[in-house]
Design an enzyme around this catalytic site. Structure first.
Site: not given
Ligand code: PEP
Ligand code: MG
Length: 879
Positions: A23, A93, A102, A104, A336, A452, A614, A768, A770-773, A836, A856
């Site tokens: 502001k 203000r 809104g 603050m 703004r 708001h 998979r 690939s 598997g970033t969850n595990d 993935c 990718y």
């Molecule tokens: C992972 O582990 O990132 C993955 C894609 O496999 P899942 O989530 O099926 O374990």
């Molecule tokens: Mg996995």
């Protein structure tokens, strides 16, 4: 020299937003451009940070600098701060570097006391006006600075209205306002407080209160929801007051230079005659559309149109402008970048390019990828019969269904218990922010398109209907009436943010139409990005949707989901329960054609594009009934005297379920371990993939399968699994006379796999992540337990800056990924590497994937457009 903590508007520029807040920087910029901005000055964000660092003390020298700036203000306005003869009044203000609409606090009319209020009355010869300003000031100051409950104040005002028989506050006479002011001051005294009469003391207290408002609960909740860092602090703007409440030739309003809902050209906004400051934004009175100003104040309206054009041209983006008209003279109080819906964001980006105001690259940078998800959200099926009980203003598009709740706390509690809720309020205030975050959508009975609730919901991409005045809400009783119909807390309702309809019950939804703007912008994104974008999909329908959203392949087809279908599960269970390989073989033979059909469907949907299939990953107990439930069922069967054979069959099942139970299934017999212990399962799946390929080739299609092995940690695991798959491949293709090679690759989802990625890459044709595990195993967190039990605490304590299951932990998990890419490509130059896990659809994580050179990202179909844009932004940013 003491640090400079105060800047006059004449001393700043738009570039100084970190120091002066958004502001302050824009007020300075508009002043520099010679626009009609009331004079003022800004206390920097550095001062606010110092205030917090010193445990709540104003920085040394700040008050001296403020005093000097006030003198400057007195000089340019020709008024005196605290001078009853000609009082200078100011607004105080907040304004942080990032916009927090809104969240603050603001105080108007500061500088008024018993004496200056009398002075103002004499000077303007309008006692009513002066007392109205004074009572507003006492009210805001008591709330923001003194933290008093405003309920009693509202009561005093309501009594005064009733006594005079008027509906609106601005119809109150001077005499009655005098009584209101006295009543307010009595309330303050009754609370054991003294209302400060010294304007300098008022100012000091107000500045501190604005600093404190940075850390109110609602501001913290908002920052968390928007991922805004907590340590930025707010600036404070002190500006000479102009008055929109001096009569019918005055007013105040908010205007967007284009329609923030659709992006359509032409100004859009709202206006209230004879009103002050926050009346519009707070949704207390429902204002008139801006076009009404053309009649009410024609000169100011034309001037406003010019200024809108000028500001939009200057900033090269749609602006959200606050203005006040005092006695026929127009003043700008803020400009703004306007918050917008996703649809408007797309249209504005594309229009600004075609109007040659910006380049496509700028347009790409400007659209928030996360917002794109909301244009893909579904609307109410136009064919469906729905029970419309009311209509309000369509403030934020999309449709939502949920249980009606009438308090923000209730919204939060019900949502935490797993329910979808619609927050229904007369109007929302910044204190309701946690309820809005928790709700699927918001419905209010008051307020206009810029109130708001509307602004916050649009920003969060949630459906919202406002100003639905047919609703009579009784939050205390937990119900709302709408003509004959009464909706009670917990009743299912729906809102349609595209049309403003309020509907009883749930509604059938349909897919959205993708606009031409969407296609154009994402076309630019595709041309700009380096990363490929694939989707995670397990069914032909999802694959087709992903393809329609622009996916260039399937990065993860989880085959276990195919086993869960009701016609498959009994056969899968039969396979698991089989005593030996022969028994398993019989069940697998029945599964084979089903699985082949699945693969044919998905490969056909993605004809000509790669599909990474998979092999089975989860532990087998996931396909079996729960042991406790089974045990209860057996008791029940016995109790009901069911035949012994039936009981025995369930008992055998329970025995097997218990035998398969693991202490840590996430780290147990799953992934390729399962495929190595029961090789027939993977052999069946591989056969199904290759047979599907042959069938499609015979039909003249172009299937592009890739086989992916989960949870590999050692080269040896990959070697044996892969050998078995290649044997099946040769068998199927040779028999069919097909010359083909299907790539066989691996997931990298265990730290060890990243550490020995060079060994693994010798055999794997692609990686690939598997970033969850990988996140679970790198942190040693089980995701479900972490998110249920301690993640929120870790985030509150700032042990983590973001949930690592949503946004990649670059320092730990990311380091393993980088190592994996480098080692893998050393062993196999040009190795194709993707991701993935969930992070494949998260813009910040996509930026990281670009930086470490992945080929990718793969994400859920609805996030494909998000990923396309985020990938383009990463490339534009890093090259
Ligand atoms: C992972 O582990 O990132 C993955 C894609 O496999 P899942 O989530 O099926 O374990
Ligand atoms: Mg996995």
């Amino acid at each position: 020299m003491p640090e400079r903590l105060v800047y006059a508007f004449t001393d700043g520029t738009a570039q100084m937003r970190e120091l002066l807040g958004g502001k302050g920087a824009n007020l300075a910029e508009m002043t520099r451009l010679g626009l009609p901005v009331p004079p003022g000055f800004t206390i920097t964000t550095v001062a606010c940070r110092d205030y917090y660092r010193s445990g709540g003390k104003l920085p040394q020298g700040l008050l001296d600098q403020v005093g000097a700036a006030l003198q400057g203000l007195e000089a340019v306005t020709g008024k005196g701060f605290g001078d009853p003869a000609n009082p200078l009044l100011v607004s105080v203000r907040s304004g942080a570097a990032v916009s927090m609409p809104g969240m603050m606090d603001t105080i108007l009319n500061l500088g008024l006391n018993d004496a200056t209020a009398e002075g103002l009355a004499r000077l303007t010869q309008d006692r009513r006006f002066a007392l109205d300003c004074y009572r507003r000031f006492i009210q805001m100051f008591s709330d923001v600075v003194m933290g008093l409950d405003l309920g009693r104040f509202e009561g005093i005002l309501a009594k005064a209205r009733a006594a005079e028989g008027v509906a609106d506050d601005h119809q109150l006479s001077a005499g009655s306002l005098q009584g209101v002011v006295a009543g307010y001051l009595r309330e303050v005294a009754a609370a054991g407080r003294k209302f400060p009469q010294d304007p300098l003391e008022q100012l000091r207290l107000a500045v501190e209160a604005v600093f404190r408002s940075w850390n109110t609960e609602r501001a913290k909740v908002y920052r968390r929801s928007q991922r805004i860092p907590d340590d930025l602090g707010t600036a404070v703007n002190i500006q000479a007051m102009v008055f929109g409440n001096t009569g019918s030739d005055s007013g105040t309003g908010v205007v967007f230079t284009r329609d923030p809902s659709t992006g359509r050209p032409g100004i859009y906004g709202e206006f209230l005659v004879n009103a002050q400051g926050e009346d519009v934004v707070a949704g207390i009175r429902t204002p008139m559309p801006i076009a009404g100003m053309a009649e009410a104040l024609p000169g100011s309206y034309l001037r406003l149109l010019d200024l809108c054009e000028l500001l939009e041209e200057h900033y090269g983006d749609m602006q959200d402008i606050e203005f006040t008209v005092e006695g026929g003279q127009l003043f700008l109080l803020q400009t703004r970048t306007g918050k917008r819906t996703a649809a408007a964001a797309l249209r504005l980006a594309v229009d600004f390019v075609s109007e040659r105001r910006i380049e496509p690259e700028q347009a790409l940078r400007r659209v928030d990828p996360a917002q794109l998800e909301t244009v893909l959200h579904r609307g109410i099926d136009p064919q469906a019969k729905v029970n419309v009980v009311a209509r309000g203003l369509p403030a934020s598009p999309g449709a939502a269904s949920g249980l009606a709740v009438f308090e923000a706390d209730a919204a939060e509690a019900r949502a935490a218990a797993g329910y979808k809720v619609i927050l229904v309020r007369p109007e929302t205030t910044p204190d309701d922010i946690h309820g809005i975050v928790a709700a699927q959508g918001v419905l209010t009975s008051r307020g206009g398109m810029t109130c708001h609730a509307a602004i916050v919901a649009r920003h969060m991409g949630k459906p919202c209907v406002v100003g639905c005045d047919a609703l009579v809400i009784d939050a205390g009783a937990g119900s709302c009436a709408c003509g004959e119909v009464v909706v009670r807390e917990g009743d299912l309702i729906s809102i349609d943010g595209a049309t403003g309809r309020v509907i009883l019950g749930a509604v059938p939804l349909v897919e959205p139409e993708l606009s031409e703007d969407y296609r154009v912008l994402l076309g630019w994104a595709d041309a700009a990005r380096g990363l490929g974008v694939r989707a995670n999909a397990d069914t032909p329908a999802d694959a087709l949707k992903a393809r329609q959203f622009g996916a260039e392949g399937i990065g993860l087809c989880r085959t276990e989901h195919m086993f869960m279908a009701p016609d498959r599960l009994p056969v899968v269970q039969e396979m698991i329960l089989a005593e030996d390989a022969a028994g398993r073989g019989k069940a697998l033979a029945r599964l084979l054609p089903m699985q082949r059909g699945d693969f044919e469907g998905i490969l056909e949907a993605m004809d000509g594009l790669p599909v990474t299939i998979r092999l089975l990953d989860p532990p087998l107990h996931e396909f079996l009934p729960n042991a406790e439930e089974l045990s209860l069922e057996i008791q029940e069967l016995r109790h009901r005297g069911r035949p012994a054979a039936e009981v025995a069959q369930r008992e055998a099942l329970l025995k097997r379920v218990r035998a398969l139970a693991e202490f840590n299934p996430m780290l147990g017999l799953r992934g390729c371990r399962l495929g190595l212990v029961y090789p027939e399962i993977y052999a069946m799946q591989a056969r199904a993939v290759f047979a599907a390929t042959v069938n499609l080739l015979k039909r003249g299609r172009d299937p592009q399968p890739e086989v992916m092995i989960p949870l590999v940690g050692m080269r040896t695991e990959l070697e044996q699994t892969r050998d078995a798959i290649l044997t099946v491949m040769r068998d199927v293709f040779d028999k069919a006379g097909v010359e083909r090679h299907v790539p066989v690759g691996t997931m990298i989802e265990l730290p060890r796999a990243a550490l020995v990625a060079d060994e693994i890459a010798e055999l794997a044709e692609f990686f690939s992540y598997g970033t969850n595990d990988l996140t679970q195993t790198t942190f040693g967190f089980s995701r479900d337990d972490a998110e249920a039990k301690f993640m929120h605490r870790y985030l509150d304590l700032k042990l983590l800056s973001a949930n690592p299951f949503a946004t990649l932990d670059e320092r730990g998990v990311g380091r393993l990924m980088l190592m994996g890419v480098e080692l893998g490509r050393k062993a196999r130059p040009g190795l194709k590497v993707g991701i993935c896990g969930e992070h494949g659809g998260d813009p910040a994580s996509i930026d990281f994937c670009h930086r470490i050179g992945l080929d990718y990202v793969s994400c859920s179909p609805y996030r494909v457009p998000v990923a396309r844009l985020a990938a383009a932004q990463a490339k534009l940013k890093h090259g």
